[in-house]
Write an enzyme that holds these catalytic residues in place. Structure first.
Site, PDB file in Angstrom:
ATOM      1  CE  LYS A  98       5.852  -5.055  -2.664  1.00  0.00           C
ATOM      2  NZ  LYS A  98       4.699  -4.691  -1.645  1.00  0.00           N
ATOM      3  CG  ASP A 132       1.229  -4.912  -2.995  1.00  0.00           C
ATOM      4  OD1 ASP A 132       0.041  -4.523  -2.929  1.00  0.00           O
ATOM      5  OD2 ASP A 132       1.920  -4.915  -2.049  1.00  0.00           O
ATOM      6  NE  ARG A 183      -3.637  -1.113  -3.265  1.00  0.00           N
ATOM      7  CZ  ARG A 183      -2.894  -2.185  -2.757  1.00  0.00           C
ATOM      8  NH1 ARG A 183      -1.635  -2.632  -3.379  1.00  0.00           N
ATOM      9  NH2 ARG A 183      -3.385  -2.744  -1.974  1.00  0.00           N
ATOM     10  CE  LYS A 186       0.311  10.576  -8.834  1.00  0.00           C
ATOM     11  NZ  LYS A 186       0.969  12.148  -8.569  1.00  0.00           N
ATOM     12  N   GLY A 187       2.586   4.280  -9.457  1.00  0.00           N
ATOM     13  CA  GLY A 187       3.794   3.456  -9.984  1.00  0.00           C
ATOM     14  C   GLY A 187       5.008   3.893  -8.867  1.00  0.00           C
TER      15      GLY A 187
HETATM   16  P1  FDA Z   1       2.830  11.703  -5.559  1.00  0.00           P
HETATM   17  O1  FDA Z   1       3.919  10.893  -5.385  1.00  0.00           O
HETATM   18  O2  FDA Z   1       2.817  12.804  -6.448  1.00  0.00           O
HETATM   19  O3  FDA Z   1       2.482  12.427  -4.100  1.00  0.00           O
HETATM   20  C1  FDA Z   1       1.583  13.261  -4.056  1.00  0.00           C
HETATM   21  C2  FDA Z   1       1.608  14.213  -2.408  1.00  0.00           C
HETATM   22  O4  FDA Z   1       1.514  13.085  -1.382  1.00  0.00           O
HETATM   23  C3  FDA Z   1       3.011  14.611  -2.175  1.00  0.00           C
HETATM   24  O5  FDA Z   1       3.170  15.746  -2.724  1.00  0.00           O
HETATM   25  C4  FDA Z   1       3.065  14.384  -0.954  1.00  0.00           C
HETATM   26  O6  FDA Z   1       2.514  15.431  -0.117  1.00  0.00           O
HETATM   27  C5  FDA Z   1       2.424  13.236  -0.640  1.00  0.00           C
HETATM   28  N1  FDA Z   1       3.165  11.945  -0.591  1.00  0.00           N
HETATM   29  C6  FDA Z   1       3.255  10.986  -1.415  1.00  0.00           C
HETATM   30  N2  FDA Z   1       4.099  10.057  -0.980  1.00  0.00           N
HETATM   31  C7  FDA Z   1       4.736  10.561   0.109  1.00  0.00           C
HETATM   32  C8  FDA Z   1       5.538   9.818   0.969  1.00  0.00           C
HETATM   33  N3  FDA Z   1       6.368   8.547   0.777  1.00  0.00           N
HETATM   34  N4  FDA Z   1       5.843  10.542   1.994  1.00  0.00           N
HETATM   35  C9  FDA Z   1       5.449  11.844   2.433  1.00  0.00           C
HETATM   36  N5  FDA Z   1       4.570  12.164   1.702  1.00  0.00           N
HETATM   37  C10 FDA Z   1       3.955  11.497   0.485  1.00  0.00           C
HETATM   38  N6  FDA Z   1       3.163   1.217  -6.217  1.00  0.00           N
HETATM   39  C11 FDA Z   1       3.297   0.130  -7.108  1.00  0.00           C
HETATM   40  O7  FDA Z   1       4.207   0.307  -7.898  1.00  0.00           O
HETATM   41  N7  FDA Z   1       2.641  -0.914  -6.754  1.00  0.00           N
HETATM   42  C12 FDA Z   1       1.848  -1.197  -5.800  1.00  0.00           C
HETATM   43  O8  FDA Z   1       1.290  -2.265  -5.774  1.00  0.00           O
HETATM   44  C13 FDA Z   1       1.324  -0.016  -4.877  1.00  0.00           C
HETATM   45  N8  FDA Z   1       0.786  -0.271  -4.020  1.00  0.00           N
HETATM   46  C14 FDA Z   1      -0.140   1.108  -3.331  1.00  0.00           C
HETATM   47  C15 FDA Z   1      -1.092   1.083  -2.343  1.00  0.00           C
HETATM   48  C16 FDA Z   1      -1.385   1.976  -1.746  1.00  0.00           C
HETATM   49  C17 FDA Z   1      -2.578   2.065  -0.745  1.00  0.00           C
HETATM   50  C18 FDA Z   1      -1.009   3.400  -2.088  1.00  0.00           C
HETATM   51  C19 FDA Z   1      -1.448   4.584  -1.633  1.00  0.00           C
HETATM   52  C20 FDA Z   1       0.259   3.327  -2.967  1.00  0.00           C
HETATM   53  C21 FDA Z   1       0.753   2.172  -3.586  1.00  0.00           C
HETATM   54  N9  FDA Z   1       1.749   2.247  -4.490  1.00  0.00           N
HETATM   55  C22 FDA Z   1       2.155   1.179  -5.228  1.00  0.00           C
HETATM   56  C23 FDA Z   1       2.630   3.394  -4.196  1.00  0.00           C
HETATM   57  C24 FDA Z   1       2.250   4.452  -5.618  1.00  0.00           C
HETATM   58  O9  FDA Z   1       2.594   3.987  -6.962  1.00  0.00           O
HETATM   59  C25 FDA Z   1       3.078   5.863  -5.525  1.00  0.00           C
HETATM   60  O10 FDA Z   1       4.451   5.556  -5.608  1.00  0.00           O
HETATM   61  C26 FDA Z   1       2.807   6.386  -4.156  1.00  0.00           C
HETATM   62  O11 FDA Z   1       1.432   6.273  -3.794  1.00  0.00           O
HETATM   63  C27 FDA Z   1       3.202   7.852  -4.301  1.00  0.00           C
HETATM   64  O12 FDA Z   1       2.288   8.381  -5.429  1.00  0.00           O
HETATM   65  P2  FDA Z   1       1.349   9.457  -5.220  1.00  0.00           P
HETATM   66  O13 FDA Z   1      -0.167   9.330  -5.992  1.00  0.00           O
HETATM   67  O14 FDA Z   1       0.647   9.427  -3.756  1.00  0.00           O
HETATM   68  O15 FDA Z   1       1.437  10.870  -5.613  1.00  0.00           O
END
Ligand code: FDA
Length: 306
Positions: A98, A132, A183, A186-187
């Site tokens: 970061k 990131d 990468r 969603k955020g």
């Molecule tokens: P969503 O939040 O809709 O989750 C979908 C499903 O996944 C949930 O219903 C649940 O089942 C499961 N889930 C998700 N999060 C969970 C949790 N914390 N605990 C348990 N279950 C959970 N963001 C950012 O702003 N800057 C960045 O640099 C990054 N880098 C990054 C790297 C990687 C490898 C990942 C996977 C994610 C990030 N993120 C990030 C975080 C991203 O922005 C986001 O907040 C999370 O991935 C959660 O969003 P989802 O896409 O998983 O969907």
């Protein structure tokens, strides 16, 4: 964005709550679910374990928003050491950093200068550094610093784009144009309507649109999500468009949806797990808690009973 995320992230900023949560420390089961351990050795063990399951990793030494030049310098030194140790241990030298840990709050120049030795170290071990993306107030500066670094370090450095931001599509097109690795996420921060979509529907629709652009024309994109609908959509798209499986990878966070990580790996997709470690776990941990109501309820129950 989930309705409860903004108030939850605001509550997490209270010192009282932070002290209460920190008291349990890494012995707290929920913290350990998301954070691999306190030090690099533990993170390397976690990475080796994940490699045995057929997945790759990116390591994140937790920390952000340093306020002194010396703290930023210390971060540079620990990242360069980390890359060397990973190569020695036979773990792919892929890390996530970061810019606020490298002094972005003290100026763009400092963050840029501090990235250089890290990227030199990465290049010397044929590694990769992902920058990131943090809160939206840093987005423009982060993209600018990234572009200058990418001019010099090309495939050694990559960036993150957040589909909740209105600016995301412009950034994706610019990154495709320059052939930079993205990468897509969603955020994770609480952002106002002036800069970010607020409804889940809009964020997800934008994610799908940007994902398809990246899969069509991007350079080795990372589809980083745990969302089953988005993963289904990605699988459907690469199937229909005959996109080879070595042209992109899925990414998920350590401790989140391990079942889906294993399923995608078993189905022959590339899966990289983001492995965070270190003592500065609190802000990372609160973002993970804010992502899921069940996690938040668990923490509240522990605080009330403990
Ligand atoms: P969503 O939040 O809709 O989750 C979908 C499903 O996944 C949930 O219903 C649940 O089942 C499961 N889930 C998700 N999060 C969970 C949790 N914390 N605990 C348990 N279950 C959970 N963001 C950012 O702003 N800057 C960045 O640099 C990054 N880098 C990054 C790297 C990687 C490898 C990942 C996977 C994610 C990030 N993120 C990030 C975080 C991203 O922005 C986001 O907040 C999370 O991935 C959660 O969003 P989802 O896409 O998983 O969907």
């Amino acid at each position: 964005m989930h309705l409860f995320r903004r108030p939850l992230l605001a509550v997490a900023e209270s010192t009282l709550i932070e002290n209460l949560v920190r008291r349990g420390g890494l012995s707290n089961g929920l913290v350990r679910r998301f954070v691999a351990g306190e030090d690099l050795d533990t993170a390397l063990e976690a990475a080796a374990e994940i490699a045995k399951q057929g997945m790759t990793t990116t390591l994140d030494q937790l920390g952000e928003n340093v306020t002194t030049i010396n703290e930023a310098r210390a971060a540079v030194s620990s990242y360069t050491t980390m890359l060397g140790r990973m190569a020695e241990a036979g773990v792919e030298p892929n890390i996530s950093v970061k810019l606020t840990m490298l002094g972005l709050d003290l100026g763009d120049e400092l963050a840029h200068t501090n990235m250089t030795p890290i990227l030199d170290a990465a290049r010397s071990v044929r590694g990769f550094v992902r920058i990131d993306m943090e809160g939206s107030s840093y987005a423009e500066r982060t993209m600018r610093i990234f572009a200058t670094l990418h001019d010099r370090f090309d495939e050694t450095v990559g960036i993150v784009v957040q589909s909740y931001l209105h600016r995301a599509e412009g950034d994706i097109r610019a990154m495709i144009e320059r052939g930079a690795r993205v990468r897509l996420v969603k955020g994770a921060y609480a952002e106002p309507a002036t800069v970010a979509f607020q409804s889940r529907r809009e964020i997800d629709d934008n994610y799908v649109r940007l994902m398809e652009l990246l899969l069509d024309r991007g350079r080795y994109p990372a589809i980083a999500t745990h969302d089953p609908a988005l993963i289904r959509s990605a699988r459907g798209y690469v199937g229909r468009m005959h996109i080879p499986r070595d042209r992109f990878e899925f990414q998920m966070l350590y401790g989140v949806r391990r079942d889906a990580q294993a399923d995608l790996t078993a189905a022959g997709f590339r899966m990289r797990v983001y492995v965070p470690y270190g003592s500065q776990w609190y802000p990372y941990f609160t973002r993970r808690i804010a992502e899921r109501p069940a996690n938040a309820l668990f923490v509240i129950r522990q605080l009330v009973s403990g």
